[in-house]
Design an enzyme around this catalytic site. Structure first.
Site, PDB file in Angstrom:
ATOM      1  N   GLY A  13      36.869  51.778  47.721  1.00 45.36           N
ATOM      2  CA  GLY A  13      35.701  51.011  48.172  1.00 45.36           C
ATOM      3  C   GLY A  13      34.367  51.551  47.694  1.00 45.36           C
ATOM      4  N   ARG A  92      45.140  41.904  44.807  1.00 46.42           N
ATOM      5  CA  ARG A  92      45.985  40.699  44.870  1.00 46.42           C
ATOM      6  C   ARG A  92      45.327  39.544  44.152  1.00 46.42           C
ATOM      7  NH1 ARG A  92      49.928  41.035  48.414  1.00 46.42           N
ATOM      8  NH2 ARG A  92      49.826  43.143  49.177  1.00 46.42           N
ATOM      9  N   LEU A  93      46.168  38.652  43.679  1.00 47.69           N
ATOM     10  CA  LEU A  93      45.621  37.412  43.120  1.00 47.69           C
ATOM     11  C   LEU A  93      45.173  36.528  44.275  1.00 47.69           C
ATOM     12  CD1 LEU A  93      48.195  36.485  40.335  1.00 47.69           C
ATOM     13  CD2 LEU A  93      45.899  37.451  40.081  1.00 47.69           C
ATOM     14  N   HIS A 110      35.935  44.011  36.998  1.00 43.82           N
ATOM     15  CA  HIS A 110      37.103  44.559  36.306  1.00 43.82           C
ATOM     16  C   HIS A 110      36.640  45.602  35.291  1.00 43.82           C
ATOM     17  CE1 HIS A 110      41.205  44.620  34.862  1.00 43.82           C
ATOM     18  NE2 HIS A 110      40.726  44.605  33.632  1.00 43.82           N
TER      19      HIS A 110
END
Ligand code: GRF
Length: 189
Positions: A13, A92-93, A110
């Protein structure tokens, strides 16, 4: 009016923290209303507690499928009037339920120059490929893995690919924390 945002995170995080800090300082015109995690052991839960931000753990295994998992999350987001979902290391997607409810309102970060090195361990993928052009991408989220429309990108050129992995990762994370804040400023302010 400040935008109401939810951060989804599965791990450390550090990006969530950078966004929380920028919201608190008024740099981003938003309030982090809730942190959603799928991982009961995620360090982001401790960050949320320290920041007095509600954090809700949703365990995917408890649900029969992705739709019911996301419907449960959606109930919470709707009750809190969440307008944007910010993914920060959420592993997760995102499925149809949330994508339909939040069109172009879910963004992700990303650690590569997409479309290069999608998926897990993107930094390592680049290094294993002897590619010294690393980078960070912010994109809208669609049903694919790291495939959505690109919003912002920053290149990081590594002079020495033999540097310790932790050092390279730290360089990338530093850029992530800055670019996520400036992109959210542009989108939300
Ligand atoms: C970041 O590298 C982000 O780009 C990727 O997952 C990592 C999360 O790091 N999607 P942190 O949990 O924000 O420290």
């Amino acid at each position: 009016m400040k935008k109401q945002i939810a951060i989804f995170a599965s791990g450390n995080g550090s990006n969530a923290q950078a966004i929380i800090d920028a919201c608190k300082q008024g740099v981003i015109n938003a309030t982090v209303v809730i942190i959603v995690t799928d991982n009961p052991n995620a360090f982001v839960i401790k960050r949320a507690a320290k920041e007095n931000i509600d954090c809700k753990i949703f365990k995917p295994k408890v649900f029969t499928d992705k739709a019911s998992y996301e419907n449960e999350i959606l109930k919470l987001l709707t009750a809190l009037s969440i307008e944007w979902i910010v993914l920060a290391g959420y592993m997760r997607l995102i499925g149809t339920v949330l994508l339909t409810e939040y069109p172009k309102k879910i963004i992700n970060i990303h650690p590569s120059l997409l479309p290069k090195y999608k998926g897990l361990n993107a930094i390592k993928q680049a290094i294993d490929n002897n590619d010294n052009e690393l980078g960070v991408t912010i994109h809208y989220v669609d049903a694919g893995m790291d495939t959505g429309e690109i919003i912002d990108q920053e290149k990081i050129t590594i002079e020495d690919l033999n540097l310790p992995m932790e050092e390279i990762e730290a360089m990338v994370h530093n850029v992530e924390h800055k670019i996520y804040v400036t992109t959210l400023q542009k989108l939300l302010n």
